[in-house]
Scaffold this motif. Structure first.
Motif, PDB file in Angstrom:
ATOM      1  N   UNK A   1       0.809  -1.212   0.000  1.00 41.59           N
ATOM      2  CA  UNK A   1       0.000   0.000   0.000  1.00 41.59           C
ATOM      3  C   UNK A   1       0.848   1.269   0.000  1.00 41.59           C
ATOM      4  N   UNK A   2       1.974   1.242   0.700  1.00 41.29           N
ATOM      5  CA  UNK A   2       2.757   2.472   0.789  1.00 41.29           C
ATOM      6  C   UNK A   2       4.237   2.331   0.524  1.00 41.29           C
ATOM      7  N   UNK A   3       4.745   1.122   0.529  1.00 39.38           N
ATOM      8  CA  UNK A   3       6.187   0.931   0.419  1.00 39.38           C
ATOM      9  C   UNK A   3       6.700   0.595  -0.957  1.00 39.38           C
ATOM     10  N   UNK A   4       5.813   0.289  -1.898  1.00 37.91           N
ATOM     11  CA  UNK A   4       6.227  -0.077  -3.261  1.00 37.91           C
ATOM     12  C   UNK A   4       6.114   1.146  -4.159  1.00 37.91           C
ATOM     13  N   UNK A   5       7.103   1.327  -5.008  1.00 30.49           N
ATOM     14  CA  UNK A   5       7.085   2.469  -5.934  1.00 30.49           C
ATOM     15  C   UNK A   5       7.511   2.012  -7.318  1.00 30.49           C
ATOM     16  N   UNK A   6       7.210   2.833  -8.297  1.00 29.00           N
ATOM     17  CA  UNK A   6       7.596   2.513  -9.676  1.00 29.00           C
ATOM     18  C   UNK A   6       9.112   2.371  -9.769  1.00 29.00           C
ATOM     19  N   UNK A   7       9.531   1.340 -10.505  1.00 29.85           N
ATOM     20  CA  UNK A   7      10.949   1.048 -10.656  1.00 29.85           C
ATOM     21  C   UNK A   7      11.461  -0.030  -9.733  1.00 29.85           C
ATOM     22  N   UNK A   8      10.688  -0.357  -8.694  1.00 28.06           N
ATOM     23  CA  UNK A   8      11.088  -1.436  -7.792  1.00 28.06           C
ATOM     24  C   UNK A   8      11.031  -2.781  -8.520  1.00 28.06           C
ATOM     25  N   UNK A   9      11.829  -3.730  -8.055  1.00 31.12           N
ATOM     26  CA  UNK A   9      11.789  -5.075  -8.626  1.00 31.12           C
ATOM     27  C   UNK A   9      10.954  -5.979  -7.724  1.00 31.12           C
TER      28      UNK A   9
END
Length: 340
Positions: free
Chosen positions: A178-186
């Motif tokens: 919900x809050x810890x994943x961002x675009x570009x993460x694997x």
């Protein structure tokens, strides 16, 4: 000690060590044994035991009822042979799929909030990775070293992978998303899994029932059926608690406007205030609309309690058990309680 197992649909015998389950040994040898959760929760590996005996680890009543056990059925993912066996899996239809298991790292291309507690992730598959699957299946996702969790693909194969992830109480992974994943993460991806996939040779009516974020695999199944120009009517029911839980309504309405054979019903179980929508449990809405479902095929996804209630209702209305397809998704707390 090892025991020899004869599987009716497989030409060679399988040797199973005492510390292995029947399913583990079969999959190691490349046997396309139907399976889903591998933890005694979904029933996809349900099999008939013709000879021999097994000791089974704990499992859910949804996956295997007491009556089924007494009638000679077992779950391959929980069964440790106590002697040589003869078995046959139940999912012996012409449309059984067996895609290669893939493990790879995908990149988060898009993260979008869909409701107050559901996030949509779109993952880009690396060039050169052939991730084949059938609409309705799921994959195991691993985020930033956290424990892997299972989530259904919300689109058919080809292009980016889409997942709908709902925050769960005390859910370490779902709340991180919900809050810890961002675009570009694997994201570590493993799959595909699941037996509740689209059977596109079927020509009877389709009943698609989704609850909450269970919309993901049902959406994939319905979109794929329409894209394949399958000719039968499709009855799509989407159940949520309240208005704030409804999502992708415009997309579903757009599909229905383009395809006369598709009807979409949204049902609220706990509406706040007045509403023009249908209310009550989603399986009760289906029950009110159909008296006899013989010849139909149903695809179910959502909370286990909804799937179980819908399954019971469908069987009462004469739908054959082999025409009801669902992969049960239990929380880690529910799994711990089962195995505790």
């Amino acid at each position: 000690m090892t025991h020899v197992v004869k599987i009716a649909q497989w030409g060679e015998t399988v040797e199973v060590d005492e510390d292995q389950t029947l399913l583990e040994a079969a999959l190691e040898l490349g046997v396309p044994y139907p399976h889903g959760c591998r933890s005694g929760n979904c029933g996809a590996c349900k099999s008939r035991l013709y000879a021999g005996s097994v000791e089974m680890e704990p499992y859910s009543d949804f996956a295997l009822t007491d009556e089924e056990k007494e009638s000679g059925f077992v779950l391959a993912c929980r069964s440790h042979p106590q002697e040589n066996l003869e078995v046959a899996w139940l999912n012996d239809d012409e449309e059984m799929v067996a895609h290669p298991l893939r493990r790879f790292e995908a990149v988060v291309a898009e993260r979008t909030g869909m409701t107050h507690d559901i996030v949509r992730l779109r993952l880009a598959v690396p060039e050169g990775v052939d991730f084949a699957y059938t609409a309705g299946q799921y994959a195991s996702l691993g985020f930033a070293g956290r424990p892997a969790r299972d989530y259904s693909m919300a689109t058919g194969p080809g292009g980016m992978l889409e997942f709908h992830i709902r925050a769960m109480d005390d859910g370490e992974v779902s709340n991180f998303v919900q809050g810890g994943v961002k675009e570009g993460d694997t994201v570590a991806v493993e799959g595909p899994y699941g037996a509740a996939y689209l059977r596109d040779a079927h020509r009877g009516p389709i009943l698609a029932i989704a609850g909450g974020s269970g919309l993901a695999p049902i959406k994939a199944i319905v979109e794929t059926a329409l894209a394949k120009d399958m000719p039968q009517p499709i009855y799509f029911y989407f159940g949520v608690r309240g208005e704030r839980d409804v999502y992708l309504e415009e997309e579903l309405a757009g599909l229905a406007s383009k395809h006369e054979r598709l009807s979409v019903q949204i049902v609220l179980s706990e509406p706040e205030g007045g509403t023009a929508r249908r209310t009550g449990f989603v399986h009760d809405a289906v029950a009110a609309d159909f008296d006899d479902l013989d010849g139909c095929k149903a695809y179910l996804a959502g909370p286990p309690v909804m799937v179980e209630a819908a399954t019971e209702m469908l069987e009462i209305r004469d739908m054959r058990p082999e025409d009801i397809h669902a992969d049960a998704f239990y929380t880690e707390a529910e799994k711990a309680a089962l195995n505790g």
